[in-house]
Design a protein around this motif. Structure first.
Motif, PDB file in Angstrom:
ATOM      1  N   ALA A  27       2.671  31.561 -34.424  1.00 44.33           N
ATOM      2  CA  ALA A  27       1.328  31.145 -34.019  1.00 44.33           C
ATOM      3  C   ALA A  27       0.303  32.204 -34.390  1.00 44.33           C
ATOM      4  O   ALA A  27      -0.844  31.876 -34.729  1.00 44.33           O
ATOM      5  CB  ALA A  27       1.299  30.880 -32.509  1.00 44.33           C
ATOM      6  N   SER A  28       0.696  33.465 -34.373  1.00 46.57           N
ATOM      7  CA  SER A  28      -0.251  34.518 -34.749  1.00 46.57           C
ATOM      8  C   SER A  28      -0.602  34.444 -36.229  1.00 46.57           C
ATOM      9  O   SER A  28      -1.739  34.738 -36.621  1.00 46.57           O
ATOM     10  CB  SER A  28       0.331  35.892 -34.408  1.00 46.57           C
ATOM     11  N   GLN A  29       0.354  34.040 -37.062  1.00 43.15           N
ATOM     12  CA  GLN A  29       0.049  33.854 -38.482  1.00 43.15           C
ATOM     13  C   GLN A  29      -0.957  32.717 -38.671  1.00 43.15           C
ATOM     14  O   GLN A  29      -1.910  32.844 -39.451  1.00 43.15           O
ATOM     15  CB  GLN A  29       1.331  33.541 -39.260  1.00 43.15           C
ATOM     16  N   ARG A  30      -0.753  31.644 -37.966  1.00 44.78           N
ATOM     17  CA  ARG A  30      -1.683  30.512 -38.077  1.00 44.78           C
ATOM     18  C   ARG A  30      -3.053  30.896 -37.534  1.00 44.78           C
ATOM     19  O   ARG A  30      -4.096  30.497 -38.077  1.00 44.78           O
ATOM     20  CB  ARG A  30      -1.117  29.290 -37.348  1.00 44.78           C
TER      21      ARG A  30
ATOM     22  N   ALA B 147      -3.669  24.902 -35.919  1.00 44.23           N
ATOM     23  CA  ALA B 147      -3.235  25.852 -34.896  1.00 44.23           C
ATOM     24  C   ALA B 147      -1.854  25.506 -34.349  1.00 44.23           C
ATOM     25  O   ALA B 147      -1.036  26.392 -34.088  1.00 44.23           O
ATOM     26  CB  ALA B 147      -4.254  25.907 -33.763  1.00 44.23           C
ATOM     27  N   THR B 148      -1.588  24.233 -34.174  1.00 46.40           N
ATOM     28  CA  THR B 148      -0.311  23.807 -33.583  1.00 46.40           C
ATOM     29  C   THR B 148       0.838  23.802 -34.576  1.00 46.40           C
ATOM     30  O   THR B 148       2.000  23.707 -34.177  1.00 46.40           O
ATOM     31  CB  THR B 148      -0.435  22.398 -32.984  1.00 46.40           C
ATOM     32  N   GLY B 149       0.512  23.881 -35.886  1.00 45.63           N
ATOM     33  CA  GLY B 149       1.561  23.838 -36.898  1.00 45.63           C
ATOM     34  C   GLY B 149       1.656  22.524 -37.636  1.00 45.63           C
ATOM     35  O   GLY B 149       2.615  22.299 -38.383  1.00 45.63           O
ATOM     36  N   CYS B 150       0.671  21.654 -37.458  1.00 48.52           N
ATOM     37  CA  CYS B 150       0.629  20.407 -38.219  1.00 48.52           C
ATOM     38  C   CYS B 150       0.114  20.670 -39.626  1.00 48.52           C
ATOM     39  O   CYS B 150      -0.665  21.599 -39.858  1.00 48.52           O
ATOM     40  CB  CYS B 150      -0.296  19.393 -37.542  1.00 48.52           C
ATOM     41  N   THR B 151       0.511  19.839 -40.566  1.00 38.46           N
ATOM     42  CA  THR B 151      -0.113  19.800 -41.885  1.00 38.46           C
ATOM     43  C   THR B 151      -0.986  18.556 -41.938  1.00 38.46           C
ATOM     44  O   THR B 151      -0.752  17.588 -41.209  1.00 38.46           O
ATOM     45  CB  THR B 151       0.929  19.789 -43.005  1.00 38.46           C
TER      46      THR B 151
ATOM     47  N   ASN C 101       7.087  26.219 -38.546  1.00 33.08           N
ATOM     48  CA  ASN C 101       7.941  27.300 -38.059  1.00 33.08           C
ATOM     49  C   ASN C 101       7.321  28.683 -38.236  1.00 33.08           C
ATOM     50  O   ASN C 101       7.936  29.687 -37.866  1.00 33.08           O
ATOM     51  CB  ASN C 101       9.294  27.252 -38.777  1.00 33.08           C
ATOM     52  N   SER C 102       6.118  28.752 -38.805  1.00 34.26           N
ATOM     53  CA  SER C 102       5.435  30.040 -38.891  1.00 34.26           C
ATOM     54  C   SER C 102       5.018  30.477 -37.493  1.00 34.26           C
ATOM     55  O   SER C 102       4.913  29.656 -36.575  1.00 34.26           O
ATOM     56  CB  SER C 102       4.211  29.934 -39.805  1.00 34.26           C
TER      57      SER C 102
ATOM     58  N   GLN D  93       6.155  18.125 -47.405  1.00 31.02           N
ATOM     59  CA  GLN D  93       6.941  19.221 -47.951  1.00 31.02           C
ATOM     60  C   GLN D  93       6.566  20.558 -47.321  1.00 31.02           C
ATOM     61  O   GLN D  93       7.413  21.424 -47.096  1.00 31.02           O
ATOM     62  CB  GLN D  93       6.765  19.281 -49.471  1.00 31.02           C
ATOM     63  N   ALA D  94       5.268  20.723 -47.035  1.00 25.72           N
ATOM     64  CA  ALA D  94       4.799  21.991 -46.471  1.00 25.72           C
ATOM     65  C   ALA D  94       5.067  22.105 -44.973  1.00 25.72           C
ATOM     66  O   ALA D  94       4.986  23.213 -44.415  1.00 25.72           O
ATOM     67  CB  ALA D  94       3.301  22.139 -46.727  1.00 25.72           C
ATOM     68  N   LEU D  95       5.373  20.995 -44.319  1.00 25.91           N
ATOM     69  CA  LEU D  95       5.454  20.984 -42.857  1.00 25.91           C
ATOM     70  C   LEU D  95       6.491  21.938 -42.272  1.00 25.91           C
ATOM     71  O   LEU D  95       6.162  22.686 -41.343  1.00 25.91           O
ATOM     72  CB  LEU D  95       5.697  19.555 -42.359  1.00 25.91           C
ATOM     73  N   PRO D  96       7.751  21.947 -42.739  1.00 26.92           N
ATOM     74  CA  PRO D  96       8.736  22.794 -42.053  1.00 26.92           C
ATOM     75  C   PRO D  96       8.344  24.270 -41.996  1.00 26.92           C
ATOM     76  O   PRO D  96       8.427  24.899 -40.933  1.00 26.92           O
ATOM     77  CB  PRO D  96      10.010  22.577 -42.884  1.00 26.92           C
TER      78      PRO D  96
END
Length: 477
Positions: free
Chosen positions: A61-64, A167-171, A58-59, A51-54
């Motif tokens: 990279a600087s936020q992550r 970092a890559t956007g994975c959950t 899509n955030s 559920q959190a993945l999208p």
């Protein structure tokens, strides 16, 4: 019983009837208990990650990157508590526990730096050999990843996986070892402190049933596992059934090659560190010593003295050189290998026995002139047990070193740097040290060949393990 599992941004108690008892290995006594997560709670964790993945993927990279910097800062704030827990639950001497915490901090800081540059790498044009088309490259998060981490370096191995995955956007869903289930909980508390979006990070603790529920689950897109070859084979089989990528960091039976032009005292220091750090409970332990004939007797004599001077004891009672083995099961396994050595008639230079109560201590041990078909020469023992053999030539040393089903690391000790590099290049392993302790830097890769695993962690290679590559091609006509 405490709420030990972190699912969808909430702390929950395990629903299983299976109780996990956490031990202080220096005393052989329990100091905490928790209830394992059930397979249905693993389902919940994966659903939360899905559920959190999208939104997380899509955030920016600087936020992550900002969150990763926060993880590094929060680990630093918890430094003393985490060091104490490593000492109590793993039996690590304080100086080793400090290295672990510093390693975790460095890992999050490093991947924060890489994450800051990810947006600049997106949508770069690909030069095509055919006119009339244009193409660009995208790097995208693999998706929901399962992380199964071991007991010998908790917090550290999880940082190696968690930081690049986030970092890559994975959950992620992390399954800590049931032997050391507490320290990874720090990541959940840090997530709360940072306001990490719910479901991005999930932690489910348990034994084999919990691990199997995660590794067999159809809802994960990749699995990264560090541990034994036996379990790694099962994890790989599960991933094959779902045709999904897997990273495996498995066992080792690593060699340290010592040539006759070395400084003997310096060689002893590197050998002792390679086999006795973390009481030898390292996949990278250089447990096979290959030493040139002309210096073998002198070197082994110095090693005997060095092993017998090591201070063993409870790290919470004062500075020690080596603590206990982390579990009673490992202590019993090593005792079995000592019995095998006696049955095989191996020449024991020093040690060769377990110590009795309190705690799960073993003697630092050296066996000389071990036959290449000995089980102690070929099998991973995961203890401060050093097996030695002599060699006459560089070619013989290389043949002996490479004659293993494992290929994780090796060390070369020689004053002749041309030869040392030549030997390093010829070793069939993933990482070689020349005239050095096993210094592991986050900028360099970690992983091996043959039975030591699949894939790489750390460095940019660790980041790419959690990315898929997409190309978009357009006709200009």
């Amino acid at each position: 019983m405490t709420a030990a599992h972190y699912i969808g941004g909430r702390w929950v108690s395990g629903d299983s009837a299976d109780c996990i008892t956490v031990y202080d290995p220096s005393l052989g006594e329990p100091f905490a208990e928790l209830t394992a997560a059930t397979p249905s709670q693993v389902d919940q964790a994966i659903a939360a990650a899905r559920q959190a993945l999208p939104a997380w993927r899509n955030s920016s990279a600087s936020q992550r990157a900002a969150y990763l910097k926060g993880f590094a800062e929060q680990i630093e704030l918890r430094r003393e508590a985490l060091i104490a827990l490593q000492m109590q639950n793993n039996g690590k001497p304080r100086h080793e526990a400090v290295v672990d915490i510093d390693d975790a901090i460095a890992t999050f800081s490093y991947y924060a730096g890489l994450a800051e540059r990810l947006d600049d790498l997106q949508d770069r044009e690909v030069l095509l050999s055919v006119p009339g088309f244009t193409a660009h490259t995208r790097f995208e998060a693999v998706g929901v990843v399962g992380l199964i981490v071991p007991w010998n370096f908790p917090l550290v191995t999880s940082a190696w996986k968690l930081a690049p995955a986030l970092a890559t956007g994975c959950t992620v869903v992390i399954k800590p070892s049931e032997i050391t289930p507490l320290i990874e909980q720090a990541y959940g508390h840090i997530a709360d402190a940072l306001g990490l979006p719910a479901g991005v990070l999930n932690i489910v603790g348990g034994k084999a049933e919990t691990g199997a529920a995660l590794s067999n689950h159809p809802g994960i897109d990749k699995l990264s596992f560090t541990g034994s070859n036996a379990v790694g084979s099962q994890v790989m089989s599960s991933s094959a059934a779902h045709c999904r990528p897997v990273t495996l960091e498995l066992g080792g039976k690593s060699a340290i090659l010592v040539f006759d032009d070395c400084d003997l005292d310096q060689a002893v220091e590197w050998i002792v560190a390679g086999i006795c750090w973390n009481a030898g409970q390292m996949c990278s332990a250089t447990s096979r010593l290959l030493v040139q004939d002309s210096i073998a007797d002198a070197l082994i004599l110095r090693l005997k003295s060095a092993f017998e001077k090591l201070r063993l004891g409870n790290p919470l009672n004062g500075e020690v050189d080596m603590g206990p083995l982390t579990s009673q099961a490992q202590w019993s396994k090593v005792n079995t290998y000592f019995a095998i050595a006696r049955t095989e008639g191996l020449q024991c230079v020093t040690g060769g026995d377990v110590l009795q109560d309190p705690g799960w201590f073993v003697q630092p041990t050296i066996y000389a002139d071990v036959p290449p078909d000995s089980r102690l020469w070929t099998e991973e023992i995961f203890a401060p047990v050093l097996c030695t053999r002599r060699f006459a030539s560089e070619a013989e040393a290389l043949a002996l070193a490479n004659d293993s089903r494992f290929g994780l690391v090796a060390t070369v000790v020689s004053a002749d740097l041309v030869r040392a590099k030549r030997v390093a290049d010829a070793l069939d392993v993933g990482h070689v040290w020349i005239n050095s302790v096993q210094a592991v830097f986050v900028e360099t890769s970690w992983g091996g060949t043959k039975g030591s695993g699949i894939g790489r962690e750390l460095g940019p290679w660790g980041l790419s393990a959690y990315q898929s590559v997409k190309h978009v091609t357009r006709c200009l006509g």
